[in-house]
Design an enzyme around this catalytic site. Sequence first.
Site, PDB file in Angstrom:
ATOM      1  N   MET A   1      -4.316   3.716   0.258  1.00  0.00           N
ATOM      2  CA  MET A   1      -5.104   4.422   1.376  1.00  0.00           C
ATOM      3  C   MET A   1      -6.072   5.176   0.942  1.00  0.00           C
ATOM      4  O   MET A   1      -7.302   5.113   1.677  1.00  0.00           O
ATOM      5  CB  MET A   1      -3.981   5.227   2.241  1.00  0.00           C
ATOM      6  CG  MET A   1      -3.183   4.525   3.141  1.00  0.00           C
ATOM      7  SD  MET A   1      -3.734   3.260   4.009  1.00  0.00           S
ATOM      8  CE  MET A   1      -4.557   4.109   5.451  1.00  0.00           C
TER       9      MET A   1
ATOM     10  N   ILE B   1       0.840  -1.413   0.066  1.00  0.00           N
ATOM     11  CA  ILE B   1      -0.024   0.039   0.028  1.00  0.00           C
ATOM     12  C   ILE B   1       0.959   1.293  -0.003  1.00  0.00           C
ATOM     13  O   ILE B   1       1.782   1.106   0.508  1.00  0.00           O
ATOM     14  CB  ILE B   1      -0.901   0.043   1.198  1.00  0.00           C
ATOM     15  CG1 ILE B   1      -0.284  -0.373   2.535  1.00  0.00           C
ATOM     16  CG2 ILE B   1      -2.139  -0.944   0.956  1.00  0.00           C
ATOM     17  CD1 ILE B   1      -1.158  -0.197   3.845  1.00  0.00           C
ATOM     18  N   CYS B   2       0.229   2.193  -0.587  1.00  0.00           N
ATOM     19  CA  CYS B   2       0.739   3.626  -0.559  1.00  0.00           C
ATOM     20  C   CYS B   2      -0.151   4.476  -0.390  1.00  0.00           C
ATOM     21  O   CYS B   2      -1.574   4.211  -0.133  1.00  0.00           O
ATOM     22  CB  CYS B   2       1.810   3.844  -1.631  1.00  0.00           C
ATOM     23  SG  CYS B   2       0.879   4.024  -3.133  1.00  0.00           S
ATOM     24  N   ARG B   3      -0.311   5.687  -0.695  1.00  0.00           N
ATOM     25  CA  ARG B   3      -1.359   6.469  -0.697  1.00  0.00           C
ATOM     26  C   ARG B   3      -2.578   6.525  -1.719  1.00  0.00           C
ATOM     27  O   ARG B   3      -3.667   6.022  -1.373  1.00  0.00           O
ATOM     28  CB  ARG B   3      -0.969   8.220  -0.679  1.00  0.00           C
ATOM     29  CG  ARG B   3      -1.972   9.226  -0.553  1.00  0.00           C
ATOM     30  CD  ARG B   3      -1.820  10.276   0.333  1.00  0.00           C
ATOM     31  NE  ARG B   3      -3.232  11.077   0.745  1.00  0.00           N
ATOM     32  CZ  ARG B   3      -3.751  11.898  -0.116  1.00  0.00           C
ATOM     33  NH1 ARG B   3      -3.159  12.132  -1.399  1.00  0.00           N
ATOM     34  NH2 ARG B   3      -4.804  12.506   0.288  1.00  0.00           N
TER      35      ARG B   3
END
Length: 565
Positions: free
Chosen positions: A553, A525-527
Amino acid sequence: MKVIIVGGVAGGASCAARLRRLDEKAEIIMVERGPYVSYANCGLPYHIGDVIEKESSLLVADANTFRSQFAVDARTGCEAIKLSPDKKTVELRNVASGEVTTESYDKLVLSPGAPSIRPPLPGIDLPGIFEVRTVPDTRAIREWIEKGSLFLAGMHKYSGFQTLRPKTRAVVIGGGFIGLETAENLVHRGFNVILVEMGDQILAPIDPEMAHIVEGYVERHGIRLALNDGVAGFKQAANGAVDVLTKSGKSYPADIVILALGVRPDTTLAKMAGLKIGERGGIRVDEHMRTSNPDIFAVGDAVEVKDFVTGEWSLIALAGPANRQGRIAADVIVGRDSRFRGSQGTSIIGLFGAAAAWTGASEKTLKRIGVKDYEKIYLYPNSHAGYYPGARPIAMKVIFRKSDGRLLGAQALGEDNVDKRISALAMALQMGATVYDLEEAELCYAPQFGSAKDPVNFAGMVAADVLRGDMPISHWDSAEKGFLLDVREPVELAVESAPSAVNIPLGQLRARLGELPRDREILVICRSGQRAYSATRILLQKGFKARNLAGGMLSRTHASTFWES
Ligand SMILES: Cc1cc2nc3c(=O)[nH]c(=O)nc-3n(C[C@H](O)[C@H](O)[C@H](O)COP(=O)(O)OP(=O)(O)OC[C@H]3O[C@@H](n4cnc5c(N)ncnc54)[C@H](O)[C@@H]3O)c2cc1C
């Protein structure tokens, strides 16, 4: 040839004009029950909000224009009250005088539209309760706002500090586009607005996680939402106000109430004439807009259309399809082989400077009809090059077939240029494009307009990466099964983080691979999913089992963070 058209607005007026252009000799009578033909009902909410100041701006072409420019016998205040298909006649009633005359026809076109749903609830006829369908409706609303209720009586005539009105309250019932547009305009007119919606989301055609973004946005702009609650009735309250009573037992006092519960196809005449009515309650027509009677055509909100993606019969009340269908009916009447391709439901709503737009099938529709061969991606590209002032993120959800990449639907939200992305995707969808075609689409680019990789290309690239296996993805609803790796910077985690995720910033990943399991699937995951894509590529090439958690996210928290980006 003598053609009678019933209904003189979107579908009817466009049929009349087209017919005249194709056949100078035809006798064309267009009857409209109301006082105006060809008016802009899509503009009505903005007249309530004073964005469109003059009522006359809504009147696109009047009956005289139809008479003089198109030699169409346009009759307003004229209602078709009876069809006799055997005799091929229509009875017409002059609304003002009550006089009834009979006209014969060779071909008849029905474009009676779809009136607003008005359930027989206690108190529904109380003063102060309105719907937004016609020019007279909006005139009545504007008059009520200015001087109609006792609460506001006469205040528009005061001057100076006396014009400081008490805060007025509006309740809008229904979270579709007419309800929302009207709610926004009432906010602009200074009302405290509560929108009551029976469903668990507004904007029913889009998926809930996208609708929730819009919900957060409109709430921040002053519309209070009361979801999962239906209206049960209305009660007269003090000072001319109305109490809106809901099924959950709540009571909302209102100085004005707007009913926007949706529309229902007007099939009165069609039923009278024994025409086939479809399973969704609309007039059944073939692709030439012909009803079950070969001399009677029907177009617009009153008809059922084939959903372009699912092939199901559906009711899609939109101006674009109504206009196109009117044109097609005219073509067919003069002997051309025009066909309606079905409707994709392509729509847009503007709200407080932002827009939500969509085309094709939603994920919930695909689930409802049992389609499993699909994948979805979320992406959050900038509306134009990030370095050029004014770029705003667009939240996009794109749905496509897993087996061959064919585009099935798209939804987008944002404050800049959402419309052109969904319009491009709508066109692609109608042409049967795949996500591989989107990768290759050549679109306008200069930094103030887009990006060298336009959001439409970007959607294609992300989806094609998924299908080619370059970027396996997963979704939050199955995230607990994997090992969560968050590749954002620690400072970002302070704002929002996923519990149990291990944090290794992307820049350190190659050096810290030893900290990651080789026997478990790693969900990255990242933003927004972009850094996670790079991380997933590193991991896959180093022999790990890895997937990008689609949309990062942002797709997890969606509503709360998106608009602040
Ligand atoms: C407030 C509002 C906002 C909208 N905004 C949008 C938008 O932004 N985008 C969009 O795509 N769509 C929008 N729509 C929907 C769009 O206006 C309709 O889909 C379109 O007008 C349908 O065209 P139609 O010809 O089927 O029906 P209508 O345009 O509704 O016309 C039907 C007419 O037939 C008349 N009629 C009915 N029965 C008889 C009879 N027996 N005799 C004589 N006359 C009769 C009615 O009086 C009516 O004027 C909006 C609609 C409303 C009400």
